[in-house]
Motif scaffolding. Sequence first.
Motif, PDB file in Angstrom:
ATOM      1  N   GLY A  43      19.158 -27.804   9.539  1.00 29.96           N
ATOM      2  CA  GLY A  43      19.775 -26.708  10.277  1.00 29.96           C
ATOM      3  C   GLY A  43      18.827 -25.588  10.640  1.00 29.96           C
ATOM      4  N   ASN A  44      17.826 -25.348   9.826  1.00 31.29           N
ATOM      5  CA  ASN A  44      16.889 -24.261  10.144  1.00 31.29           C
ATOM      6  C   ASN A  44      16.138 -24.546  11.438  1.00 31.29           C
ATOM      7  N   ASP A  45      15.673 -25.786  11.602  1.00 38.98           N
ATOM      8  CA  ASP A  45      14.931 -26.114  12.818  1.00 38.98           C
ATOM      9  C   ASP A  45      15.869 -26.202  14.015  1.00 38.98           C
ATOM     10  N   THR A  46      17.092 -26.693  13.791  1.00 42.14           N
ATOM     11  CA  THR A  46      18.078 -26.714  14.871  1.00 42.14           C
ATOM     12  C   THR A  46      18.332 -25.300  15.379  1.00 42.14           C
ATOM     13  N   GLU A  47      18.501 -24.370  14.465  1.00 41.01           N
ATOM     14  CA  GLU A  47      18.732 -22.971  14.848  1.00 41.01           C
ATOM     15  C   GLU A  47      17.547 -22.407  15.623  1.00 41.01           C
ATOM     16  N   ARG A  48      16.330 -22.728  15.189  1.00 41.12           N
ATOM     17  CA  ARG A  48      15.145 -22.225  15.888  1.00 41.12           C
ATOM     18  C   ARG A  48      15.097 -22.730  17.324  1.00 41.12           C
ATOM     19  N   ARG A  49      15.379 -24.006  17.541  1.00 46.73           N
ATOM     20  CA  ARG A  49      15.347 -24.557  18.899  1.00 46.73           C
ATOM     21  C   ARG A  49      16.405 -23.905  19.777  1.00 46.73           C
ATOM     22  N   PHE A  50      17.607 -23.736  19.239  1.00 48.15           N
ATOM     23  CA  PHE A  50      18.672 -23.104  20.016  1.00 48.15           C
ATOM     24  C   PHE A  50      18.297 -21.672  20.391  1.00 48.15           C
ATOM     25  N   GLU A  51      17.718 -20.961  19.439  1.00 54.11           N
ATOM     26  CA  GLU A  51      17.436 -19.541  19.656  1.00 54.11           C
ATOM     27  C   GLU A  51      16.228 -19.331  20.558  1.00 54.11           C
ATOM     28  N   THR A  68      27.005 -17.291  18.039  1.00 58.55           N
ATOM     29  CA  THR A  68      26.197 -16.065  17.991  1.00 58.55           C
ATOM     30  C   THR A  68      24.922 -16.195  18.821  1.00 58.55           C
ATOM     31  N   LEU A  69      24.485 -17.422  19.083  1.00 63.59           N
ATOM     32  CA  LEU A  69      23.270 -17.660  19.868  1.00 63.59           C
ATOM     33  C   LEU A  69      23.562 -17.891  21.345  1.00 63.59           C
ATOM     34  N   ALA A  70      24.845 -17.891  21.727  1.00 64.13           N
ATOM     35  CA  ALA A  70      25.233 -18.259  23.088  1.00 64.13           C
ATOM     36  C   ALA A  70      24.949 -17.148  24.089  1.00 64.13           C
ATOM     37  N   ASP A  71      24.887 -17.546  25.352  1.00 66.89           N
ATOM     38  CA  ASP A  71      24.806 -16.593  26.457  1.00 66.89           C
ATOM     39  C   ASP A  71      26.189 -16.177  26.926  1.00 66.89           C
TER      40      ASP A  71
END
Length: 711
Positions: free
Chosen positions: A425-433, A451-454
Amino acid sequence: MSSENTSQVKTICPYCGVGCGIQVMEGEEPGDMRFLPWGDAPVNEGSICIKGGAATEVVDHEDRLTDPLIKEDGEFREATWEEAYDYIVSELERIRDEYGPDGMGFFGSSKTMNEENYLIQKLARRYGTNQVDNCTRMCHASTVWALRTSLGMGAMTNSMADLEAAADVFWIQGANPGEQHPIANSQYFRQAVLEGATVIQVDPHANKTTRSFKIDETDRHMHLQLKPGTDIPLLNVVIKTILEKHEANPEEGWIDEQFIEQRTEGFEHLRETLEVFDKEAAAEECGIPLEDIELAAEKYAMANNAAIFTGMGMSQHTCGVDNVQNEINLALITGNVGRPGTGINPLRGQNNVQGTCDVGAMPNVLPGYQLVDDDEARQSVEEVWGFEIPAEPGLTNVEISHAIGDTVHGLYVMGENPIMSEPDGNDTERRFEEDLEFLCVQDIFMTETATLADVVLPATTWAERGGTVTNTDRRVQRMRGLSKVHENTKHDLEILCEIGSRLFGEGFDFEDPEEVFEELREVCPIMHGMTYDALGEEGIQWPCYEEGDEGDQYLYEDSFETANGLGHIEGVVHQEPKETPDEEYPLVLTTARLVEHYNTGTMSRRSPTLSRQHPENFVDIHPADADRYGIEDGDYVRLKSRRGQIELKAQVTEDIKEGVVWTTPHFAAASANRLTNDVLDERAKIPEYKAAAAEIEVGIEPAEQSAAGDD
């Protein structure tokens, strides 16, 4: 698209895949919705588990999204629907113009209806891509692959009702119905046991299922507590034992020679694969006495009717397809398919994970599991839709996440929370962000992904809208909704129709779920004979090919739905997990769900009733390992893998084997998916959630654990 004009409706529980019927009543205050039992519901007959009884608690939760949100300069502001739609359409058009249609990915949701998932996959394909997927990729993709390839259909071969009535032996491997499907456990398994059935559970963790049947206190039932990742060698011991016993005493009928000869192919490959197989070494690898596995083999083979139940403990491995194939092998060589009380039966996790796949929200299939690269199937759907469908299968959801910043630049997410549900999940979050240019999230709460959405779109809950869902034994049932709680929210179907109409001008002008369903059944052969009227309150189990058909309670009575009508047997060999213990990470980490919570907790963690028993995450550790680390029961520890670390409470218990630790994905800050490995099964593309190398650090102060997450 308005909800039904009534203050009380019969609907379906929004949690697991059993498909229990419940009633929901609207109270006097706006948003006050209450649970009532539905005494003659077809699946559960009024019984309900703790999650179903508490399901209405979050419908009017204070965290509900109530207005569209657009992010500007890193902060969300409230927006009108018109602004949100314009923004989404312009970004979808921009990404298609700059990168082509495969620059976008679309995620359907197993918490939404068949009609809504049908629309999102149609939207993706009209956009020009097959890159649409759903959370079955995380739970049963390998099961669907193996069942569809070897038997013809990617679903339960049988039904809960006929299993209760006819099965003598339940072989439950990698599943824990006592915790994950409580009504199936209490209403069907327990009743069958009371009438004499035997339970054999294969699982690394002692649990509510083992305790439900007092497995450790009788000679009749068994718990084979294997080391995580050794399901293939265990089943190979079982199968070789059966073959040896039959060769020595063919008159005893250990295998079904006539069934093998007339209805299967590949038996010789299985026999050859096991010729040099060492049962003693395999049993030692599994961590189970050989005589126990041989006794379990005898109980299964000698049953009149034996049914296999399979779960994520089997599917969530890089060898998940082979794991399930070996269960298929066991059933086919003993003739335990094609009649009541038998078969291979995946217990599906979410209330519509079966239906989401059935209607084509996957990158390689169209509605009804028609292969997208099959010209004839694709053309039959194109005739109804009126546009050309891409012939090349798209990326799966984990592959889409891996491709962010490379070939994928935008993502439309309906009712999913990949930041919490995907491995590593940490790397998934980094890619999304950092790497995703555009993210649209359509949900009921502000999840970690939102929270990361446009742009964030506020949807209605399961209790506020209608449609159909499909439970674990292929029963398509109607959900019925009451009035909306928050006026400015919209139904998922309404949102998708509006976006589709703005993008393409036609093909998405549906008035209500029934109108969508009418088109769905036209392009989906296994549901072709269903209508809303015919579904009624009982529902219909697919396949239902013609109007008037009552559906099939069990499959493959006369032949399999394969090209030649034969069931496929194939020998498989042991494959270790991609990550095994070493000096730096000496423990095996495995994961599972709790009865009170669900996946990553968007709904369940916001329920006061469900949060009472387990308000925070914990890790089970064997007493011998606890002694070695100096851990006392209740101590806070840091659980680590090569991908991250979480802080949580230690629970010292003999429920887990020495050298193995066990935890859950339900709690945001301490989710197991911060640690799990994102390596994939080569065919089904499912991640290896069930085995990773781990280490523990002690002397940690309690850390606050967020309640947010995804169901």
